[in-house]
Motif scaffolding. Structure first.
Motif, short mmCIF file in Angstrom:
data_model
loop_
_atom_site.label_atom_id
_atom_site.label_comp_id
_atom_site.label_asym_id
_atom_site.label_seq_id
_atom_site.Cartn_x
_atom_site.Cartn_y
_atom_site.Cartn_z
N GLN A 39 -7.34 2.03 119.19
CA GLN A 39 -8.18 0.84 119.22
C GLN A 39 -8.25 0.24 117.83
O GLN A 39 -7.72 0.79 116.84
N THR A 40 -8.96 -0.87 117.72
CA THR A 40 -9.09 -1.54 116.44
C THR A 40 -9.92 -0.67 115.49
O THR A 40 -10.98 -0.17 115.85
N GLY A 41 -9.41 -0.47 114.29
CA GLY A 41 -10.06 0.39 113.32
C GLY A 41 -9.53 1.81 113.32
O GLY A 41 -10.00 2.64 112.54
N GLN A 42 -8.53 2.09 114.17
CA GLN A 42 -7.94 3.41 114.25
C GLN A 42 -6.49 3.41 113.76
O GLN A 42 -5.67 4.21 114.23
N LEU A 43 -6.20 2.57 112.79
CA LEU A 43 -4.87 2.47 112.18
C LEU A 43 -3.80 2.17 113.24
O LEU A 43 -2.90 2.95 113.51
N THR A 44 -3.98 1.00 113.85
CA THR A 44 -2.98 0.56 114.82
C THR A 44 -1.72 0.11 114.08
O THR A 44 -1.66 0.09 112.85
N GLN A 45 -0.71 -0.25 114.84
CA GLN A 45 0.55 -0.68 114.24
C GLN A 45 0.35 -1.94 113.39
O GLN A 45 0.93 -2.08 112.31
N ALA A 46 -0.49 -2.86 113.86
CA ALA A 46 -0.73 -4.08 113.09
C ALA A 46 -1.45 -3.77 111.79
O ALA A 46 -1.13 -4.33 110.73
N LEU A 48 -1.45 -0.89 110.15
CA LEU A 48 -0.53 -0.19 109.26
C LEU A 48 0.45 -1.15 108.59
O LEU A 48 0.88 -0.93 107.45
N GLY A 49 0.83 -2.19 109.32
CA GLY A 49 1.73 -3.17 108.72
C GLY A 49 1.07 -3.94 107.58
O GLY A 49 1.75 -4.38 106.64
N GLU A 50 -0.24 -4.14 107.65
CA GLU A 50 -0.93 -4.88 106.60
C GLU A 50 -1.26 -4.03 105.38
O GLU A 50 -1.53 -4.55 104.30
N ILE A 51 -1.28 -2.71 105.52
CA ILE A 51 -1.65 -1.82 104.41
C ILE A 51 -0.41 -1.53 103.57
O ILE A 51 0.66 -1.20 104.10
N ASP A 52 -0.58 -1.64 102.23
CA ASP A 52 0.50 -1.30 101.30
C ASP A 52 0.32 0.17 100.91
O ASP A 52 -0.52 0.51 100.08
N LEU A 53 1.06 1.03 101.53
CA LEU A 53 0.91 2.46 101.31
C LEU A 53 1.26 2.87 99.88
O LEU A 53 0.66 3.78 99.31
#
Length: 219
Positions: A39-46, A48-53
């Motif tokens: 769900q939203t807030g559980q590190l979805t694919q979208a 993860l795509g926005e986070i710069d690891l």
């Protein structure tokens, strides 16, 4: 081997004259028929795509090395509660200093009154010191009097124990008689044992068992 505990097919199938049962177990129901998605807030694919690891990793490394450097240099990170407590203490000290400054301003006009107050305080102090010395002297005399009375009581008790502990110092030398001194029959059972002790004789003809057996069955 018995088959009483084994289920058979015919009892499980039932009979034709009975209606089919509608009862079934909850374990027979289908379970987990749908997949669970993030769900939203559980590190979805979208997300993860926005986070710069890479940036997150570099930031974590900087924080780690910064904490390590502070720990080695002896600098400890101050929490919000500690900072608030230190700030409150600083404000209290500042208020005390301000009060002292105002008292210094008022002392110039009240110098005569303060001198008389100091003299009264010195007299009171001297009186208290005299009372304290008097109390100490009375306590020392009371302690000495108690110690003297205790020594006298111990000496008296020791003399009494010496006088009564030695039987030769007693004036009564009469011999006390027992109540059974004048009886006729006395000590009649001395040397007689009801149960004789068992003895071992290395001879079958002179042993106690052989003598008892012969006295009982032969004579």
């Amino acid at each position: 081997m018995t088959t009483a505990a084994r289920p058979t097919f015919d009892p499980a199938r039932g009979h034709d004259n009975k209606a089919p049962t509608l009862q079934y177990s909850s374990r027979d129901l289908a379970a987990h028929t749908k997949l669970k998605y993030r769900q939203t807030g559980q590190l979805t694919q979208a997300e993860l795509g926005e986070i710069d690891l890479k940036q997150e990793l570099l930031k974590s490394e900087r924080e780690h090395f910064e904490k390590r450097r502070k720990k080695e240099s002896g600098f400890t990170e101050e929490t919000d509660e500690a900072f608030a407590e230190r700030r409150l203490k600083f404000l209290e000290q500042t208020a005390v200093l301000d009060a002292d400054d105002s008292d210094d301003d008022n002392e110039d006009g009240d110098s005569a009154d303060s001198d008389s107050d100091d003299d009264d305080e010195e007299d009171d102090t001297a009186e208290l010191l005299r009372e304290l010395e008097k109390i100490k002297k009375e306590r020392a005399e009371e302690r000495e009097r108690q110690e003297l009375a205790k020594r006298e009581a111990d000496e008296e008790q020791r003399q009494q124990e010496i006088a009564t502990g030695n039987p030769l110092l007693h004036k009564d030398f009469s011999v006390k008689r027992r109540w059974d001194d004048d009886v006729i029959f006395k000590n009649q059972a001395r040397g007689v044992e009801d149960t004789p002790k068992k003895r071992f004789i290395n001879d079958t003809l002179r042993s106690d068992f052989h003598r008892k057996f012969m006295n009982k069955y032969v004579k």
